[in-house]
Design a protein around this motif. Structure first.
Motif, mmCIF file in Angstrom:
data_model
loop_
_atom_site.group_PDB
_atom_site.id
_atom_site.type_symbol
_atom_site.label_atom_id
_atom_site.label_comp_id
_atom_site.label_asym_id
_atom_site.label_seq_id
_atom_site.Cartn_x
_atom_site.Cartn_y
_atom_site.Cartn_z
ATOM 1 N N UNK A 117 0.832 -1.212 0.000
ATOM 2 C CA UNK A 117 0.000 0.000 0.000
ATOM 3 C C UNK A 117 0.866 1.262 0.000
ATOM 4 N N UNK A 118 0.386 2.328 -0.663
ATOM 5 C CA UNK A 118 1.147 3.581 -0.642
ATOM 6 C C UNK A 118 0.940 4.314 0.684
ATOM 7 N N UNK A 119 1.994 4.980 1.151
ATOM 8 C CA UNK A 119 1.878 5.826 2.353
ATOM 9 C C UNK A 119 1.819 7.264 1.864
ATOM 10 N N UNK A 120 0.633 7.678 1.430
ATOM 11 C CA UNK A 120 0.549 8.972 0.740
ATOM 12 C C UNK A 120 0.785 10.147 1.673
ATOM 13 N N UNK A 177 10.303 13.086 0.379
ATOM 14 C CA UNK A 177 11.307 12.292 -0.345
ATOM 15 C C UNK A 177 10.644 11.416 -1.384
ATOM 16 N N UNK A 178 11.116 10.194 -1.544
ATOM 17 C CA UNK A 178 10.492 9.283 -2.503
ATOM 18 C C UNK A 178 9.082 8.876 -2.052
ATOM 19 N N UNK A 179 8.316 8.329 -2.996
ATOM 20 C CA UNK A 179 7.014 7.788 -2.617
ATOM 21 C C UNK A 179 7.260 6.505 -1.811
ATOM 22 N N UNK A 180 6.625 6.405 -0.643
ATOM 23 C CA UNK A 180 6.834 5.250 0.231
ATOM 24 C C UNK A 180 5.692 4.257 0.085
ATOM 25 N N UNK A 181 6.087 2.988 0.088
ATOM 26 C CA UNK A 181 5.104 1.898 0.021
ATOM 27 C C UNK A 181 5.332 0.985 1.221
ATOM 28 N N UNK A 222 8.706 1.323 -10.521
ATOM 29 C CA UNK A 222 9.946 0.540 -10.608
ATOM 30 C C UNK A 222 10.410 0.170 -9.204
ATOM 31 N N UNK A 223 10.557 -1.138 -8.982
ATOM 32 C CA UNK A 223 11.001 -1.633 -7.672
ATOM 33 C C UNK A 223 12.524 -1.527 -7.626
ATOM 34 N N UNK A 224 13.018 -0.497 -6.941
ATOM 35 C CA UNK A 224 14.476 -0.284 -6.910
ATOM 36 C C UNK A 224 15.073 -0.426 -5.520
ATOM 37 N N UNK A 262 10.233 3.817 -2.656
ATOM 38 C CA UNK A 262 10.911 2.941 -1.692
ATOM 39 C C UNK A 262 9.854 2.072 -1.008
ATOM 40 N N UNK A 263 10.133 0.776 -0.937
ATOM 41 C CA UNK A 263 9.223 -0.151 -0.249
ATOM 42 C C UNK A 263 9.804 -0.474 1.125
#
Ligand SMILES: Cc1ncc(COP(=O)(O)O)c(C=O)c1O
Length: 339
Positions: free
Chosen positions: A22-25, A33-37, A186-188, A320-321
């Motif tokens: 799930x996204x942590x909007x 920073x980056x979008x967190x999941x 993209x899973x980086x 970032x996951x």
């Protein structure tokens, strides 16, 4: 895509899988920073969930294949692994024996009886809580007793981190590849708490195998060391376990030493002792997203993630996951940290 080297391994379905990604909007916007999941492995379902459920699917399948009639495992007093093992054993109809060592100097009147220990007992496990220097004798005495009683025990190492258990996180790697594709990012970079090496080794071996199958590129896996004072221990354990998983599954893959990333900056005073940043990170995620972390593992690792974002260490990274590995059952014996 079918990955036979994952699907052919004997597995007992115990968890609610795949877990949501799930996204942590709100939190992502706040940190800038980056979008967190968040990979919700705290929702694996086994008596308050957590990362050990994935490992236990393979470990109990192996125990049943070996016709074991008792399960023995170990941990610190507030071990989440022990609690999930107790739950998995109850679900599989196997007796569970736990030897728990008082290795964390956290002064709480109910440390030995509440939190995970309460659940261990509720789930029907035979629980012994011992001093660290009495641990080896208690373990030996238990195994002697089971042998005398004619039992065939299956011994699960601390944290469920054998090559069998680590298979659970190859499956998580597969889920992350599939889910990031479906969610079109993209899973980086993947971040998680690392302690007994199985989660990180399973992820690294999993991504290496998936890349071999032509299933995308391997993300960086950032383990946050939450347990080892000596920074040389965990990288070696992870590397060894990755090698064992790869060899056992017959994969023509390798993981380079520089791909075993462990961050040692966030351990604080030691395993089981939350830092101020841990407490702040737990409050932050709870207050912005309504999600609970724990003070020993996921909270410490999440504090690391927040700090690294604030230091600009993920500059240029879009997504970032964070794998939420669970652990909230211990919150009850850390109430004093939140006053
Ligand atoms: C909540 C939680 N997170 C993370 C970990 C670390 O996983 P591993 O031992 O596979 O490194 C554990 C293990 O005990 C845990 O209970």
């Amino acid at each position: 895509m079918n990955h036979a080297w994952i699907s052919d391994a004997p597995r007992l379905e115990l968890g609610f899988l795949p877990t949501p990604l799930v996204p942590l909007e709100r939190l992502s916007a706040r940190l800038g920073g980056p979008r967190l999941w968040l990979k919700r492995d705290d929702c694996t379902g086994l008596a308050t969930g957590g990362n050990k459920t994935r490992k236990l699917e393979y470990l109990l399948a192996d125990a049943i294949r070996q016709q074991a009639d008792a399960i023995v495992t170990f941990g610190a007093v507030q071990s989440n692994h022990a609690r999930q093992t107790a739950a998995a054993c109850a679900a599989a109809g196997l007796p569970c024996h736990l030897v728990l060592a008082r290795k964390v100097p956290w002064p709480h009147p109910h440390y030995d009886t509440s939190g995970n220990v309460l659940l261990d007992r509720l789930l029907g496990a035979d629980v012994q809580v011992v001093a660290p220097d009495a641990f080896a004798d208690a373990r030996a005495a238990l195994l002697d007793r089971l042998e005398r009683d004619g039992r065939l025990p299956y011994v699960i190492p601390v944290g469920g981190s054998s090559h069998v258990g680590a298979m659970g996180y190859t499956r998580c790697a597969m889920e992350l590849m599939e889910q990031s594709r479906a969610l079109e990012f993209a899973l980086t970079d993947v971040v998680h708490a690392s302690s007994s090496a199985g989660t990180q080794a399973g992820l690294l071996a999993g991504f290496a195998g998936l890349v071999l199958d032509g299933d995308g590129t391997a993300p960086r896996v950032h383990g946050i060391n939450v347990s080892e004072v000596d920074p040389t221990v965990l990288p070696k354990d992870v590397q060894r376990l990755v090698g064992e998983v790869i060899a056992e599954r017959g994969l023509d893959a390798a993981v380079a030493a520089e791909d075993v990333r462990l961050d040692d900056r966030y351990l604080g005073d030691g395993y089981g002792l939350p830092t101020e940043a841990t407490v702040a990170a737990i409050r932050l995620l709870a207050g912005t997203e309504g999600v609970l972390l724990d003070p020993v593992y996921s909270g410490k690792a999440f504090a690391a993630l927040v700090d690294r974002i604030e230091r600009g260490e993920f500059a240029g990274v879009d997504d970032v996951v964070f794998i939420h590995t669970g652990g909230t059952a211990s919150l009850a014996v850390y109430d004093t940290a939140f006053i």
